[in-house]
Enzyme design. Sequence first.
Site, PDB file in Angstrom:
ATOM      1  N   ASP A 147      10.390  -9.863  15.872  1.00 23.27           N
ATOM      2  CA  ASP A 147       9.158  -9.999  15.103  1.00 23.27           C
ATOM      3  C   ASP A 147       8.648 -11.429  15.207  1.00 23.27           C
ATOM      4  OD1 ASP A 147       7.099  -9.114  13.490  1.00 23.27           O
ATOM      5  OD2 ASP A 147       8.155  -9.582  11.631  1.00 23.27           O
ATOM      6  N   TYR A 149       5.281 -14.332  14.472  1.00 22.96           N
ATOM      7  CA  TYR A 149       4.636 -14.922  13.285  1.00 22.96           C
ATOM      8  C   TYR A 149       3.333 -15.529  13.791  1.00 22.96           C
ATOM      9  CZ  TYR A 149       4.983 -17.705   8.859  1.00 22.96           C
ATOM     10  OH  TYR A 149       4.815 -18.261   7.616  1.00 22.96           O
ATOM     11  N   HIS A 154      -2.130 -16.247   8.412  1.00 21.30           N
ATOM     12  CA  HIS A 154      -0.970 -15.827   7.612  1.00 21.30           C
ATOM     13  C   HIS A 154       0.006 -16.998   7.456  1.00 21.30           C
ATOM     14  CE1 HIS A 154       2.391 -13.392   6.168  1.00 21.30           C
ATOM     15  NE2 HIS A 154       3.130 -13.847   7.158  1.00 21.30           N
ATOM     16  N   ARG A 163       4.870 -24.979   0.825  1.00 17.56           N
ATOM     17  CA  ARG A 163       4.779 -26.403   1.171  1.00 17.56           C
ATOM     18  C   ARG A 163       3.314 -26.816   1.143  1.00 17.56           C
ATOM     19  NH1 ARG A 163       7.753 -23.846   4.946  1.00 17.56           N
ATOM     20  NH2 ARG A 163       5.862 -23.658   6.192  1.00 17.56           N
ATOM     21  N   GLU A 221       1.289  -5.158  10.846  1.00 18.92           N
ATOM     22  CA  GLU A 221       1.497  -5.808  12.143  1.00 18.92           C
ATOM     23  C   GLU A 221       1.136  -4.854  13.282  1.00 18.92           C
ATOM     24  OE1 GLU A 221       5.238  -7.791  12.541  1.00 18.92           O
ATOM     25  OE2 GLU A 221       5.295  -8.392  10.417  1.00 18.92           O
ATOM     26  N   ASP A 253       6.358  -4.140   8.614  1.00 22.89           N
ATOM     27  CA  ASP A 253       7.591  -4.915   8.474  1.00 22.89           C
ATOM     28  C   ASP A 253       7.840  -5.134   6.979  1.00 22.89           C
ATOM     29  OD1 ASP A 253       9.731  -6.648   8.872  1.00 22.89           O
ATOM     30  OD2 ASP A 253       8.435  -8.392   9.125  1.00 22.89           O
ATOM     31  N   GLN A 260      14.084 -12.919   0.355  1.00 20.90           N
ATOM     32  CA  GLN A 260      13.687 -13.833   1.440  1.00 20.90           C
ATOM     33  C   GLN A 260      13.651 -15.293   0.963  1.00 20.90           C
ATOM     34  OE1 GLN A 260       9.888 -12.736   3.112  1.00 20.90           O
ATOM     35  NE2 GLN A 260       9.974 -14.243   4.745  1.00 20.90           N
ATOM     36  N   TYR A 264      16.291 -17.554   3.183  1.00 21.08           N
ATOM     37  CA  TYR A 264      15.695 -17.836   4.496  1.00 21.08           C
ATOM     38  C   TYR A 264      16.043 -19.179   5.127  1.00 21.08           C
ATOM     39  CZ  TYR A 264      11.762 -20.993   3.329  1.00 21.08           C
ATOM     40  OH  TYR A 264      10.985 -22.048   2.970  1.00 21.08           O
ATOM     41  N   LYS A 273      14.499  -8.461   5.481  1.00 19.24           N
ATOM     42  CA  LYS A 273      13.689  -7.755   6.474  1.00 19.24           C
ATOM     43  C   LYS A 273      14.438  -6.610   7.148  1.00 19.24           C
ATOM     44  CE  LYS A 273      10.194 -10.891   6.818  1.00 19.24           C
ATOM     45  NZ  LYS A 273       8.763 -10.580   6.833  1.00 19.24           N
ATOM     46  N   THR A 380       2.570 -10.531  10.576  1.00 18.80           N
ATOM     47  CA  THR A 380       1.459 -10.106   9.727  1.00 18.80           C
ATOM     48  C   THR A 380       0.129 -10.552  10.315  1.00 18.80           C
ATOM     49  OG1 THR A 380       2.919 -10.447   7.865  1.00 18.80           O
ATOM     50  CG2 THR A 380       0.589 -10.162   7.365  1.00 18.80           C
TER      51      THR A 380
HETATM   52 MN    MN Z   1       6.877  -9.642   9.851  1.00 25.60          MN
END
Ligand code: MN
Length: 448
Positions: A147, A149, A154, A163, A221, A253, A260, A264, A273, A380
């Site tokens: 997957d 990103y 997104h 952040r 996705e 997803d 998460q 993560y 996930k 996403t």
């Molecule tokens: Mn994803």
Amino acid sequence: MYSINETHDPNLRSWVESANDPVTDFPIQNLPFCMFREKSDGYVRPRLGFPIGDFVFDYETCREKEVLRHDEDWEIEKALSRFTYDFNLTSAVEGVGAEVFSTLRNHLVQALRMEADERVRGKVEKVLVPISELEFTAPFQIHDYTDFYCSIYHATNVGSMFRPDNPLMPNYKYVPIGYHGRASSIVVSGTDVRRPWGQNRSDAEKPPVFIPCKNLDYEMELGFFVGKGNELGQPIPISEAEEHIFGVCLVNDWSARDIQAWEYQPLGPFLAKNFATTVSPFVVTMEALAPFRTPAFERDPDDPQPLPYLHDQQNQRFGGLDINLEVYIQSEKMREENIEPHLLSRSNTKDLYWTIGQMLTHHASGGCNLQTGDLMATGTVSGKEKTERGCLLELTWRGSEPLTLPSGETRRFLEDGDEVIMKGFCEREGFRRIGFGECRGKILPALN
Ligand code: MN
């Protein structure tokens, strides 16, 4: 890359009347691959078919009965005969050249078009099965799932929640970011999804607790399947990337945001996930998508150009995809009150910062071997606008701006009984609209 040919002609009509309906997902110009069986026949092995209007053309039965026999097409014969022991597309696609599937597409069009030979038509009519009577299985045996990103919108939205001063990591504009997902928990549209348990540390003052996920989310996705693989140690040049992509589908997803957030760092998503990923059953081929190619994302003048191994003229000009994606939700209450599913977002894959060719080339650039049937997903797909946010994390801004449903209920994240329904389609002036079918899944309560 495929060029536009007579199979994309918007004037082509089918003798299957429902295929000529302007809103059907499956006109004669589409012809995605699927593996299906009758709902009443749970034990019967899935067969290869092609949706057309409100039906699936049972291609495999048709061939077994020698209805359509193209003796000259030994390669098609050889490829399709492999279905009989595999029950999915993987070994049929393995090692078969793209031109074979192009020929097959042309044969299908000849058999289904208004001007088809009467004798062929009569026989094909006997193997059309109403879609409503069918269930589908995953189209490929998926060995590996990755997957990405790749939506900068997104990534910027999510980054700014965690952040605020530095939403995009410095690598984002250089590296197509991704993680290796879990293939065993990929399920096909219509499969219920169980709310997972996991470690939650919402109170930073206390140790984590092991509880059912509280912040369950979806991610809209686009997925793509590897057709031709590569040898271990042999990268795939960007100029050849598309030759390795068989077709696309919709992917949800599912994501457990509370799990998460705690797990993560430093290695990325894991249990948040891996409990389920839903795919739509129809593989829309790259050839069917030929009219809907776009230039790669137009980068800001201040952005770096892709490094040379990710840069190719053809890919820059046509590597993008113009695919509209929609997400709907229907809660249990909405179902009880007969309220139609509610639209949550609309986004488009042309907003992705990286092309699917760049994703594939990057994946193999260190020598990683891709295999037929591997699934890759874009991450996403969100756009610039608020209405284009492809997950609840963004839509409700981490739960701080709950949504109101037509039933009066509110949502921060998914509740038990909610069904998420994803749709996709391509439209372009001068071409026939094609659709992707649905990718749906309903949330079951966590186990006791
Ligand atoms: Mn994803």
